[in-house]
Write a protein that holds these residues in place. Structure first.
Motif, PDB file in Angstrom:
ATOM      1  N   VAL A 126       0.887  -1.156   0.000  1.00 48.47           N
ATOM      2  CA  VAL A 126       0.000   0.000   0.000  1.00 48.47           C
ATOM      3  C   VAL A 126       0.929   1.210   0.000  1.00 48.47           C
ATOM      4  CG1 VAL A 126      -1.671   1.327   1.329  1.00 48.47           C
ATOM      5  CG2 VAL A 126      -1.865  -1.146   1.214  1.00 48.47           C
ATOM      6  N   LEU A 127       0.704   2.139  -0.920  1.00 50.23           N
ATOM      7  CA  LEU A 127       1.531   3.340  -0.990  1.00 50.23           C
ATOM      8  C   LEU A 127       0.895   4.453  -0.160  1.00 50.23           C
ATOM      9  CD1 LEU A 127       2.511   3.404  -4.757  1.00 50.23           C
ATOM     10  CD2 LEU A 127       3.818   2.511  -2.825  1.00 50.23           C
ATOM     11  N   ILE A 128       1.710   5.119   0.615  1.00 55.61           N
ATOM     12  CA  ILE A 128       1.277   6.246   1.426  1.00 55.61           C
ATOM     13  C   ILE A 128       1.946   7.485   0.851  1.00 55.61           C
ATOM     14  CG2 ILE A 128       1.190   7.235   3.739  1.00 55.61           C
ATOM     15  CD1 ILE A 128      -0.265   4.547   3.560  1.00 55.61           C
ATOM     16  N   LYS A 129       1.146   8.456   0.422  1.00 56.97           N
ATOM     17  CA  LYS A 129       1.693   9.675  -0.169  1.00 56.97           C
ATOM     18  C   LYS A 129       1.710  10.793   0.852  1.00 56.97           C
ATOM     19  CE  LYS A 129       0.315   8.402  -4.759  1.00 56.97           C
ATOM     20  NZ  LYS A 129      -0.368   8.678  -5.970  1.00 56.97           N
ATOM     21  N   ASP A 130       2.654  11.724   0.673  1.00 58.27           N
ATOM     22  CA  ASP A 130       2.680  12.894   1.549  1.00 58.27           C
ATOM     23  C   ASP A 130       1.598  13.878   1.134  1.00 58.27           C
ATOM     24  OD1 ASP A 130       3.706  14.033  -0.743  1.00 58.27           O
ATOM     25  OD2 ASP A 130       5.430  14.940   0.231  1.00 58.27           O
ATOM     26  N   ALA A 131       1.457  14.961   1.892  1.00 59.95           N
ATOM     27  CA  ALA A 131       0.375  15.924   1.660  1.00 59.95           C
ATOM     28  C   ALA A 131       0.430  16.538   0.267  1.00 59.95           C
ATOM     29  CB  ALA A 131       0.416  17.022   2.709  1.00 59.95           C
ATOM     30  N   ALA A 132       1.629  16.733  -0.270  1.00 59.40           N
ATOM     31  CA  ALA A 132       1.756  17.327  -1.605  1.00 59.40           C
ATOM     32  C   ALA A 132       1.633  16.285  -2.713  1.00 59.40           C
ATOM     33  CB  ALA A 132       3.090  18.053  -1.725  1.00 59.40           C
ATOM     34  N   ALA A 133       1.550  15.022  -2.341  1.00 58.17           N
ATOM     35  CA  ALA A 133       1.447  13.889  -3.272  1.00 58.17           C
ATOM     36  C   ALA A 133       2.644  13.801  -4.204  1.00 58.17           C
ATOM     37  CB  ALA A 133       0.147  13.953  -4.066  1.00 58.17           C
TER      38      ALA A 133
END
Length: 185
Positions: A126-133
């Protein structure tokens, strides 16, 4: 005339703004003292930040084979955090894995798959992206039971939620984190 008035007003404001700065000076001195106490030498900075391979292969606090209840409570529920917080939490999990061994985790993100052609091993994450994607951190998961790809998995980049038990392993000398006994919910 208007420009002259603005210039005089700005100068007066700057002159009046200079008051007692002793409180600010105390805070700055306190921060300098703390920074000096925590500054590391070049030799200390060269030390690896990952835990040792021996520590990584330690058994989790709970039984590895114990199933995870997808409707139960979770030690870490990443699905309730903001994008910034979830990225920070996953970063901490990856760089301080011993603190999370055996904990139940719930997370959401795009499904990712990788097959190592040299070893024929398959990896699901599962990929988790930061707020800025712009950046992402993946957590690998291993589904509970027997499954084969692609029949038993979602399409790539599909948004999924996975629950599982946090664990670590090493391949060669490189430590990796994963959720074991995982379920896609």
């Amino acid at each position: 005339m208007k420009a002259k008035f603005i210039a005089v007003s700005a100068a007066a404001l700057l002159l009046c703004g200079c008051g007692d700065t002793s409180a600010v000076d105390k805070i700055a001195e306190s921060n300098r003292a703390t920074t000096q106490e925590t500054t590391k030498s070049p030799a200390e900075l060269a030390e690896p930040i990952h835990t040792t391979a021996e520590a990584m292969t330690t058994q989790p606090a709970t039984e590895v084979g114990e199933p995870v209840d997808p409707d139960g409570t979770f030690d870490i529920d990443l699905t309730t955090l903001s994008a910034s917080m979830v990225y920070g939490q996953v970063y901490d999990m990856v760089y301080n894995p011993d603190d999370y061994l055996g904990k139940t985790v719930k997370m959401s993100g795009p499904f990712a798959y990788y097959r190592d052609e040299a070893t024929q091993k398959e990896y699901f994450a599962v990929l988790i992206k930061d707020a800025a994607a712009c950046c992402s951190q993946g957590i690998e998961f291993v589904l509970d039971g027997e499954h084969s790809y692609p029949e038993d998995y979602p399409a790539l980049d599909t948004e999924i939620t996975v629950v599982g038990r946090f664990d670590c392993y090493t391949e060669g000398t490189i430590p990796y984190c994963q959720l074991t006994n995982a379920q896609i919910v």
